[in-house]
Design a protein around this motif. Sequence first.
Motif, mmCIF file in Angstrom:
data_model
loop_
_atom_site.group_PDB
_atom_site.id
_atom_site.type_symbol
_atom_site.label_atom_id
_atom_site.label_comp_id
_atom_site.label_asym_id
_atom_site.label_seq_id
_atom_site.Cartn_x
_atom_site.Cartn_y
_atom_site.Cartn_z
ATOM 1 N N ALA A 30 0.878 -1.249 -0.051
ATOM 2 C CA ALA A 30 -0.065 0.311 0.013
ATOM 3 C C ALA A 30 0.880 1.369 0.051
ATOM 4 C CB ALA A 30 -0.960 -0.106 1.167
ATOM 5 N N ILE A 31 1.912 1.200 0.692
ATOM 6 C CA ILE A 31 2.843 2.526 0.897
ATOM 7 C C ILE A 31 3.573 2.455 -0.711
ATOM 8 C CG2 ILE A 31 4.916 3.463 1.752
ATOM 9 C CD1 ILE A 31 3.981 2.359 4.436
ATOM 10 N N PHE A 32 3.952 1.419 -1.029
ATOM 11 C CA PHE A 32 4.575 1.640 -2.590
ATOM 12 C C PHE A 32 3.630 2.147 -3.463
ATOM 13 C CE2 PHE A 32 5.508 -0.381 -6.480
ATOM 14 C CZ PHE A 32 6.640 0.297 -6.812
ATOM 15 N N ALA A 33 2.428 1.674 -3.544
ATOM 16 C CA ALA A 33 1.438 1.942 -4.254
ATOM 17 C C ALA A 33 1.013 3.382 -4.317
ATOM 18 C CB ALA A 33 0.204 0.984 -4.116
ATOM 19 N N LEU A 34 0.964 3.945 -2.810
ATOM 20 C CA LEU A 34 0.617 5.451 -2.648
ATOM 21 C C LEU A 34 1.710 6.368 -3.513
ATOM 22 C CD1 LEU A 34 -0.638 5.460 0.934
ATOM 23 C CD2 LEU A 34 -2.058 6.103 -0.980
ATOM 24 N N ILE A 35 3.044 6.017 -2.990
ATOM 25 C CA ILE A 35 4.219 6.726 -3.813
ATOM 26 C C ILE A 35 4.184 6.420 -5.309
ATOM 27 C CG2 ILE A 35 6.783 6.937 -3.792
ATOM 28 C CD1 ILE A 35 6.621 5.820 -0.964
ATOM 29 N N ALA A 36 3.803 5.429 -5.780
ATOM 30 C CA ALA A 36 3.687 5.319 -7.301
ATOM 31 C C ALA A 36 2.688 6.171 -7.790
ATOM 32 C CB ALA A 36 3.516 3.931 -7.566
ATOM 33 N N LEU A 37 1.415 5.998 -7.421
ATOM 34 C CA LEU A 37 0.193 6.993 -7.654
ATOM 35 C C LEU A 37 0.344 8.451 -7.406
ATOM 36 C CD1 LEU A 37 -2.502 4.916 -6.205
ATOM 37 C CD2 LEU A 37 -1.985 5.136 -8.674
ATOM 38 N N MET A 38 1.219 8.645 -6.563
ATOM 39 C CA MET A 38 1.823 10.388 -6.399
ATOM 40 C C MET A 38 2.576 10.446 -7.389
ATOM 41 S SD MET A 38 1.229 12.841 -4.473
ATOM 42 C CE MET A 38 0.288 12.313 -3.015
ATOM 43 N N GLY A 39 3.547 9.671 -7.917
ATOM 44 C CA GLY A 39 4.539 9.951 -9.025
ATOM 45 C C GLY A 39 3.685 10.317 -10.276
ATOM 46 N N VAL A 40 2.751 9.371 -10.663
ATOM 47 C CA VAL A 40 1.845 9.437 -11.637
ATOM 48 C C VAL A 40 1.092 10.572 -11.881
ATOM 49 C CG1 VAL A 40 0.074 8.233 -12.966
ATOM 50 C CG2 VAL A 40 1.614 6.914 -12.086
ATOM 51 N N TRP A 41 0.513 10.777 -10.542
ATOM 52 C CA TRP A 41 -0.373 12.052 -10.502
ATOM 53 C C TRP A 41 0.530 13.455 -10.835
ATOM 54 C CZ3 TRP A 41 -3.211 13.589 -5.346
ATOM 55 C CH2 TRP A 41 -4.229 14.808 -5.556
ATOM 56 N N GLU A 42 1.933 13.409 -10.070
ATOM 57 C CA GLU A 42 2.740 14.419 -10.459
ATOM 58 C C GLU A 42 2.982 14.668 -11.971
ATOM 59 O OE1 GLU A 42 4.638 18.058 -9.375
ATOM 60 O OE2 GLU A 42 3.390 16.693 -7.935
ATOM 61 N N TYR A 43 3.301 13.325 -12.500
ATOM 62 C CA TYR A 43 3.760 13.633 -13.917
ATOM 63 C C TYR A 43 2.426 13.918 -14.803
ATOM 64 C CZ TYR A 43 5.073 11.789 -18.598
ATOM 65 O OH TYR A 43 5.518 11.837 -19.944
ATOM 66 N N ALA A 44 1.212 13.683 -14.653
ATOM 67 C CA ALA A 44 0.054 14.112 -15.252
ATOM 68 C C ALA A 44 -0.278 15.451 -14.950
ATOM 69 C CB ALA A 44 -1.104 13.241 -14.707
ATOM 70 N N SER A 45 -0.113 16.029 -13.599
ATOM 71 C CA SER A 45 -0.270 17.415 -13.403
ATOM 72 C C SER A 45 0.703 17.990 -12.460
ATOM 73 C CB SER A 45 -1.612 17.351 -12.565
ATOM 74 O OG SER A 45 -1.775 18.610 -12.184
ATOM 75 N N PRO A 46 1.765 18.318 -13.118
ATOM 76 C CA PRO A 46 3.053 18.916 -12.276
ATOM 77 C C PRO A 46 2.877 20.093 -11.660
ATOM 78 C CG PRO A 46 3.491 18.708 -14.897
ATOM 79 C CD PRO A 46 2.237 18.459 -14.469
ATOM 80 N N GLY A 47 3.349 20.161 -10.592
ATOM 81 C CA GLY A 47 3.312 21.338 -9.676
ATOM 82 C C GLY A 47 2.823 21.371 -8.254
ATOM 83 N N GLY A 48 1.729 20.476 -8.155
ATOM 84 C CA GLY A 48 1.226 19.998 -6.988
ATOM 85 C C GLY A 48 0.266 21.096 -6.353
ATOM 86 N N ASN A 49 0.212 22.063 -6.855
ATOM 87 C CA ASN A 49 -0.626 23.094 -6.408
ATOM 88 C C ASN A 49 -0.176 23.553 -4.775
ATOM 89 O OD1 ASN A 49 -1.987 23.476 -8.704
ATOM 90 N ND2 ASN A 49 -3.514 21.799 -8.047
ATOM 91 N N PRO A 50 1.074 24.071 -4.757
ATOM 92 C CA PRO A 50 1.489 24.281 -3.440
ATOM 93 C C PRO A 50 0.437 25.409 -2.623
ATOM 94 C CG PRO A 50 3.198 24.841 -4.917
ATOM 95 C CD PRO A 50 2.123 24.452 -5.733
ATOM 96 N N ARG A 51 0.225 25.107 -1.322
ATOM 97 C CA ARG A 51 -0.771 26.046 -0.636
ATOM 98 C C ARG A 51 -0.303 26.148 0.877
ATOM 99 N NH1 ARG A 51 -5.473 21.671 -0.961
ATOM 100 N NH2 ARG A 51 -5.040 20.196 0.843
ATOM 101 N N TYR A 52 -1.272 27.094 1.365
ATOM 102 C CA TYR A 52 -0.709 27.434 2.781
ATOM 103 C C TYR A 52 -2.202 26.926 3.580
ATOM 104 C CZ TYR A 52 3.228 30.063 1.664
ATOM 105 O OH TYR A 52 4.206 30.895 1.266
ATOM 106 N N GLY A 53 -1.949 25.938 4.569
ATOM 107 C CA GLY A 53 -3.062 25.272 5.337
ATOM 108 C C GLY A 53 -3.005 25.786 6.832
ATOM 109 N N ILE A 54 -3.400 24.908 7.633
ATOM 110 C CA ILE A 54 -3.611 25.363 8.924
ATOM 111 C C ILE A 54 -2.325 25.422 9.587
ATOM 112 C CG2 ILE A 54 -5.922 24.757 9.310
ATOM 113 C CD1 ILE A 54 -4.822 21.913 10.551
ATOM 114 N N LEU A 55 -1.181 24.970 9.065
ATOM 115 C CA LEU A 55 0.440 24.865 9.538
ATOM 116 C C LEU A 55 0.951 25.966 9.315
ATOM 117 C CD1 LEU A 55 1.180 20.871 9.067
ATOM 118 C CD2 LEU A 55 0.340 22.364 11.177
ATOM 119 N N ARG A 56 0.425 26.837 8.177
ATOM 120 C CA ARG A 56 0.948 28.013 7.867
ATOM 121 C C ARG A 56 2.311 28.190 7.307
ATOM 122 N NH1 ARG A 56 -3.074 29.432 6.968
ATOM 123 N NH2 ARG A 56 -3.020 31.724 6.864
ATOM 124 N N PHE A 57 2.395 27.117 6.520
ATOM 125 C CA PHE A 57 3.806 26.742 5.644
ATOM 126 C C PHE A 57 3.337 26.270 4.508
ATOM 127 C CE2 PHE A 57 4.392 23.120 8.610
ATOM 128 C CZ PHE A 57 4.296 22.133 7.311
#
Length: 94
Positions: A19-46
């Motif tokens: 499951a951990i490997f699959a999550l990391i692989a899916l995140m890589g595919v998602w990043e390849y399909a939509s680069p940048g990842g839309n950085p944002r500021y949330g409740i942690l303020r960074f």
Amino acid sequence: MIDLTWMAWTWPTAIFFIAIFALIALMGVWEYASPGGNPRYGILRFETTRGDRLFLSLLGSAFICLGFLGLSEISLWWALVVCFGYAVLVFRLV
């Protein structure tokens, strides 16, 4: 050949690592399909990206599972439910 009989390789352990490997692989595919990842500021303020939020959710989930193991007799399936909810909150709020 390496002797791994000292390790507790059970089906739940294997599913956990798959499951951990699959999550990391899916995140890589998602990043390849939509680069940048839309950085944002949330409740942690960074600024966080999708990868940062995945890391925070996996790290927090590990601590949640360790807490269930060390502090309660409740089934780890309930810890999985809590971890899933935690991950949803991290991806929505952080």
